[in-house]
Design an enzyme around this catalytic site. Structure first.
Site, mmCIF file in Angstrom:
data_model
loop_
_atom_site.group_PDB
_atom_site.id
_atom_site.type_symbol
_atom_site.label_atom_id
_atom_site.label_comp_id
_atom_site.label_asym_id
_atom_site.label_seq_id
_atom_site.Cartn_x
_atom_site.Cartn_y
_atom_site.Cartn_z
ATOM 1 N N LYS A 13 0.844 -1.204 0.000
ATOM 2 C CA LYS A 13 0.000 0.000 0.000
ATOM 3 C C LYS A 13 0.884 1.261 0.000
ATOM 4 O O LYS A 13 0.710 2.152 -0.823
ATOM 5 C CB LYS A 13 -0.933 0.002 1.220
ATOM 6 C CG LYS A 13 -1.843 -1.219 1.289
ATOM 7 C CD LYS A 13 -2.757 -1.190 2.495
ATOM 8 C CE LYS A 13 -2.068 -1.206 3.842
ATOM 9 N NZ LYS A 13 -1.321 -2.455 4.132
ATOM 10 N N ARG A 88 -10.133 0.147 8.462
ATOM 11 C CA ARG A 88 -9.737 -1.257 8.586
ATOM 12 C C ARG A 88 -10.515 -2.014 9.646
ATOM 13 O O ARG A 88 -10.116 -3.110 10.059
ATOM 14 C CB ARG A 88 -8.230 -1.416 8.730
ATOM 15 C CG ARG A 88 -7.600 -0.840 9.913
ATOM 16 C CD ARG A 88 -6.144 -1.292 9.976
ATOM 17 N NE ARG A 88 -5.293 -0.439 9.189
ATOM 18 C CZ ARG A 88 -3.981 -0.637 9.040
ATOM 19 N NH1 ARG A 88 -3.404 -1.644 9.591
ATOM 20 N NH2 ARG A 88 -3.269 0.206 8.344
ATOM 21 N N ARG A 126 11.886 -5.051 5.410
ATOM 22 C CA ARG A 126 11.564 -3.653 5.073
ATOM 23 C C ARG A 126 12.429 -2.669 5.856
ATOM 24 O O ARG A 126 12.710 -2.857 7.034
ATOM 25 C CB ARG A 126 10.095 -3.368 5.368
ATOM 26 C CG ARG A 126 9.766 -1.890 5.177
ATOM 27 C CD ARG A 126 8.310 -1.619 5.153
ATOM 28 N NE ARG A 126 7.605 -2.081 6.320
ATOM 29 C CZ ARG A 126 6.288 -2.029 6.450
ATOM 30 N NH1 ARG A 126 5.549 -1.533 5.490
ATOM 31 N NH2 ARG A 126 5.705 -2.473 7.539
ATOM 32 N N ARG A 159 11.040 -0.803 11.220
ATOM 33 C CA ARG A 159 9.922 -0.453 12.096
ATOM 34 C C ARG A 159 9.833 -1.451 13.236
ATOM 35 O O ARG A 159 10.021 -2.641 13.053
ATOM 36 C CB ARG A 159 8.607 -0.458 11.292
ATOM 37 C CG ARG A 159 8.317 0.855 10.620
ATOM 38 C CD ARG A 159 7.177 0.809 9.633
ATOM 39 N NE ARG A 159 5.974 0.130 10.082
ATOM 40 C CZ ARG A 159 4.842 0.088 9.366
ATOM 41 N NH1 ARG A 159 4.784 0.693 8.185
ATOM 42 N NH2 ARG A 159 3.786 -0.555 9.802
ATOM 43 N N ARG A 170 -0.108 -8.768 13.701
ATOM 44 C CA ARG A 170 -0.761 -7.865 12.737
ATOM 45 C C ARG A 170 -1.516 -8.664 11.676
ATOM 46 O O ARG A 170 -2.601 -8.278 11.262
ATOM 47 C CB ARG A 170 0.284 -6.961 12.060
ATOM 48 C CG ARG A 170 0.738 -5.825 12.970
ATOM 49 C CD ARG A 170 2.053 -5.258 12.510
ATOM 50 N NE ARG A 170 1.987 -4.601 11.233
ATOM 51 C CZ ARG A 170 3.049 -4.398 10.460
ATOM 52 N NH1 ARG A 170 4.238 -4.801 10.833
ATOM 53 N NH2 ARG A 170 2.912 -3.767 9.314
#
Ligand code: AP5
Length: 213
Positions: A13, A88, A126, A159, A170
């Site tokens: 996203k 969400r 990431r 992160r 998550r």
């Protein structure tokens, strides 16, 4: 045009949101980025959000709804918007509908789907720039100079919620809280499925086609 970008953590996203919004000539916002901005500025909202985000669970609905609605009000009359990561939960989707009126008030929902194994690989590698939020990956799109953002020279970091336990939590929260939102928009017939398990350029092309169709 009002567009929502939905998909599991790591679907891409953030990688695509700015370019898609640019193509539509509308402003965009990512609810996760708004929370991270508050954390950077050490606001009370930021401190509160951190306690949820680090555990990989959703920030309570009313706090999130107020924050995003505030952004929408400030960005009215700009020809629409793109929302990344909001709504969400079904409660957030209803609040958005109520505030926008008629139908869902949303013209299109772009749903990027990616298999879980691929998501875990993407999230564990990431890296994000602490200054301009550019997104990298240790394997798929590494920075040119170790630790430095290619765009602005800021420091890149992993992160906190990309650590293993948070990632698994998550994904589970996504399954229970967000998948019903996908079905909600699918029933309204405004949802477009996008296969996110492809080369970045191919995914981008599919997204562009979906907003033009
Ligand atoms: P948020 O920041 O929204 O995180 P998320 O939804 O979990 O999504 P991510 O940012 O992890 O993934 P992405 O889809 O943007 O993937 P990306 O493009 O980076 O939310 C964080 C937290 O904030 C939540 O857990 C919650 O606590 C809170 N929050 C936020 N919104 C909320 C809400 N509405 N309600 C309540 N709480 C909320 O890509 C991932 C990696 O893959 C990158 O390294 C990228 O380079 C790579 N990649 C992307 N596409 C490809 C590709 N095609 N091929 C190879 N690699 C790729």
């Amino acid at each position: 045009m009002r567009v929502v970008l939905l998909g599991p953590p790591g679907a891409g996203k953030g990688t695509h949101a700015a370019r898609v919004a640019g193509e539509m000539s509308v402003p965009m916002v990512a609810s996760g980025d708004l929370f991270r901005e508050h954390q950077k500025n050490d606001t009370s909202l930021g401190r509160l959000a951190r306690s949820y985000m680090e555990r990989g669970v959703l920030v309570p609905d009313q706090i999130t709804i107020d924050m995003v609605m505030d952004w929408i009000v400030k960005n009215e009359n700009k020809g629409g918007f793109l929302l990344d990561g909001f709504p969400r939960t079904l409660t957030q989707a209803s609040a958005l509908e109520e505030s926008l009126g008629a139908g869902s008030g949303i013209d299109r929902v772009l749903y990027i789907d990616v298999p879980i194994k691929v998501l875990i690989r993407r999230l564990s590698g990431r890296q994000v720039c602490g200054s301009c939020q550019s997104i990298y990956h240790l394997e798929f799109s590494p920075v040119k100079s170790i630790g430095e953002c290619d765009n602005c020279g800021g420091g890149v970091y992993q992160r906190e919620d990309d650590k293993k336990e948070s990632v698994l939590r998550r994904l589970e929260v996504y399954r229970t809280e967000t998948e019903p939102v996908i079905e909600y928009y699918r029933n309204l017939k405004i949802l477009v499925d996008v296969d996110g398990d492809n080369d970045v350029k191919d995914v981008e092309m599919t997204l562009m086609e979906a907003i033009k169709s």
